[in-house]
Scaffold this active site. Sequence first.
Site, short mmCIF file in Angstrom:
data_model
loop_
_atom_site.label_atom_id
_atom_site.label_comp_id
_atom_site.label_asym_id
_atom_site.label_seq_id
_atom_site.Cartn_x
_atom_site.Cartn_y
_atom_site.Cartn_z
N LYS A 262 0.84 -1.20 0.00
CA LYS A 262 0.00 0.00 0.00
C LYS A 262 0.88 1.25 0.00
O LYS A 262 0.64 2.18 -0.75
CB LYS A 262 -0.91 -0.01 1.25
CG LYS A 262 -1.82 1.19 1.34
CD LYS A 262 -2.72 1.13 2.57
CE LYS A 262 -3.47 2.45 2.69
NZ LYS A 262 -4.31 2.51 3.89
N GLU B 129 10.90 -4.74 4.23
CA GLU B 129 10.99 -6.16 3.83
C GLU B 129 10.57 -6.32 2.37
O GLU B 129 11.20 -7.01 1.57
CB GLU B 129 10.08 -7.03 4.70
CG GLU B 129 10.40 -7.03 6.19
CD GLU B 129 9.57 -6.02 6.97
OE1 GLU B 129 9.32 -4.90 6.45
OE2 GLU B 129 9.17 -6.34 8.09
N GLY C 130 -4.52 -1.69 5.34
CA GLY C 130 -3.78 -2.86 4.84
C GLY C 130 -4.45 -4.17 5.23
O GLY C 130 -4.61 -5.07 4.41
N ARG C 131 -4.90 -4.26 6.50
CA ARG C 131 -5.50 -5.52 6.97
C ARG C 131 -6.93 -5.70 6.47
O ARG C 131 -7.59 -6.67 6.82
CB ARG C 131 -5.42 -5.59 8.49
CG ARG C 131 -6.00 -4.39 9.20
CD ARG C 131 -5.60 -4.39 10.67
NE ARG C 131 -6.02 -3.17 11.37
CZ ARG C 131 -5.30 -2.05 11.39
NH1 ARG C 131 -4.12 -2.01 10.77
NH2 ARG C 131 -5.73 -0.96 12.03
N GLU D 138 -4.12 -5.93 15.23
CA GLU D 138 -3.60 -4.65 14.73
C GLU D 138 -4.71 -3.58 14.75
O GLU D 138 -4.43 -2.39 14.75
CB GLU D 138 -3.03 -4.80 13.31
CG GLU D 138 -2.13 -3.64 12.91
CD GLU D 138 -1.30 -3.92 11.66
OE1 GLU D 138 -1.86 -3.84 10.54
OE2 GLU D 138 -0.10 -4.22 11.80
N HIS E 194 -4.57 -32.33 20.14
CA HIS E 194 -3.38 -33.10 20.55
C HIS E 194 -2.22 -32.18 20.88
O HIS E 194 -1.07 -32.57 20.82
CB HIS E 194 -3.02 -34.06 19.42
CG HIS E 194 -4.16 -34.92 19.01
ND1 HIS E 194 -4.47 -36.12 19.63
CD2 HIS E 194 -5.14 -34.71 18.10
CE1 HIS E 194 -5.56 -36.63 19.09
NE2 HIS E 194 -6.00 -35.79 18.14
N LYS F 262 9.89 -0.04 13.49
CA LYS F 262 10.42 0.15 12.12
C LYS F 262 11.57 1.17 12.15
O LYS F 262 12.63 0.95 11.55
CB LYS F 262 9.31 0.66 11.19
CG LYS F 262 8.24 -0.37 10.86
CD LYS F 262 7.20 0.21 9.91
CE LYS F 262 6.12 -0.82 9.57
NZ LYS F 262 5.07 -0.26 8.68
#
Length: 541
Positions: free
Chosen positions: A203, A209, A263-264, A349, A380, A508
Amino acid sequence: MLTELLSWNTLKNHCQIANIQMKALFEADSERFKRYSFSAAGITLDYSKNLINEETMSLLTQLAQDVQLEKLREAMFAGQAINSTEKRAVLHTALRNFSNQPVYVDGIDVMPQVYSTLKQIRDFVEQVSTGEKKGYTGKDFTDVVSIGIGGSFLGPKIMSEALKPYQQKHLKVHFVANVDGCHINDVLTGLDPETTLVIALSKTLTTQETLRNIQTAKDWFLASATQQDVSLHFVCVSTNIEAAQKFGIDKANIFPMWDWVGGRYSVWSAIGLPLALSIGYENFEQFLRGAYDMDCHFQEAPLMENMPVIMGLLGVLYRNFYGAQSQVILPYYHYLRGLPAYIQQLDMESNGKSVTRDNLETDYDTGPIIWGSEGTNGQHSFHQLIHQSKTPIPVDFMMPLKPHHDKAEHHDMLAANCFGQSQALMQGQTEEEVIAAMTKAKCATQEIEKLASHKVMKGSKPSNTLLFERLTPKTLGSLIALYEHKVFVQGVIWQINSFDQWGVELGKTLGRQVLNKIIDASLSVEMDSSTDGLIDIYRNC
Ligand code: F6P
């Protein structure tokens, strides 16, 4: 402040004295399941296994009314700047708006841009699928490498995985997120640059990254191709058109996004391009339509017949009145194994905050820790804690009634485990029941005395169960929109802004400073002894 509301304090007192025993409630009311289950947008919610009675639900409804939930819901859909700290509208719902009605942001109808971007996605998917778009040596594309992180990764990746039965056979879509070189190495190794399409999803196009991974992919491509071939193999989805062009991506290959989509919440935008390539545009549109159906339900259904509202209120009940720290997501469906990770970003977030919209520090808890994994695997692994810990951990079970395979006996067992687990959490087993069972099994008295207390299960552990006929693109769209609106409901009740994420900025910034110090030994900037110590070990390894 929220905690001064009469409804909040009445609810608090109610929970302190209610001492709800779920098993007794089921025994007293044969209609309980009918009373606390309903369907909407292709999803059935059973919320009968919760610490609720009619009074609880009435008090929760009153709380929703006191925080003017319906007014804020209307404001969101109407494009008001409810993302107050960034002064932005919140309109992921416009991306799946099939009402043919306009949606205005600052007086401008945004729907024409939405429609034109959807057409750009449809055309692009068609051209790649039909071979109209080819690589620089004239070969059809066989692989797509989607590069992005956070919402620019989780959405397309997890939805594509969830819709595996709908994936197109001729095109394999790979996803890269982590800056750890293993990730992009694993993905690029074995791919042919001549038949590989790279999609940069970001965005902002400022995420370190992603920028690093895009550059590595470009270096990989240019090892066998030339700069002018880049325009055939690299596309970008971003609000930052200028940065994309500076990177060497053709304007025609840039898909726009807007700052009124977080973004999410962006899988419905061109961030969903890899998903559309993976499952085909028609299925991608069905995914959008499923979300639209849930949007309509959320906007129209009365509060107590409103699935996102009820799930949101139940989450508040446990978080603020029963001391729950977390919420578990247990999809009993292998293809939905990524859903907990998706909801982690969506929920944590959005609501992992402690300052209200009025800039006051909250004196109550807000967003829960989201975790989970596919059923039956969790049984389990961590179900022991859910069954016998002192802390309440509300669970969302979910499963498709019909599988995409023909192994009926497997699906019967999956369903039996899903329903059996929620039943065990609800009814537990008393010491008397344990002793009776051990006596019936002819266990020695000494063994019974020693073990009985360890086998007691308190029960009255809350859970919801969501059922849907089959996990189709449309149902998945409804399911994701359900959780989006649940998060919205909780943010309104907690009076926080669910749509900014200032908490990620410091990490960041400091990460960039540490990187500079790692890279440039001459930098003498003094840091704390731990960070400096770690850098020294790293630099001298
Ligand atoms: O984690 C912060 C965040 O901004 C997320 O909200 C977002 O999904 C992710 O980083 C990636 O951001 P972008 O799409 O701008 O690269």
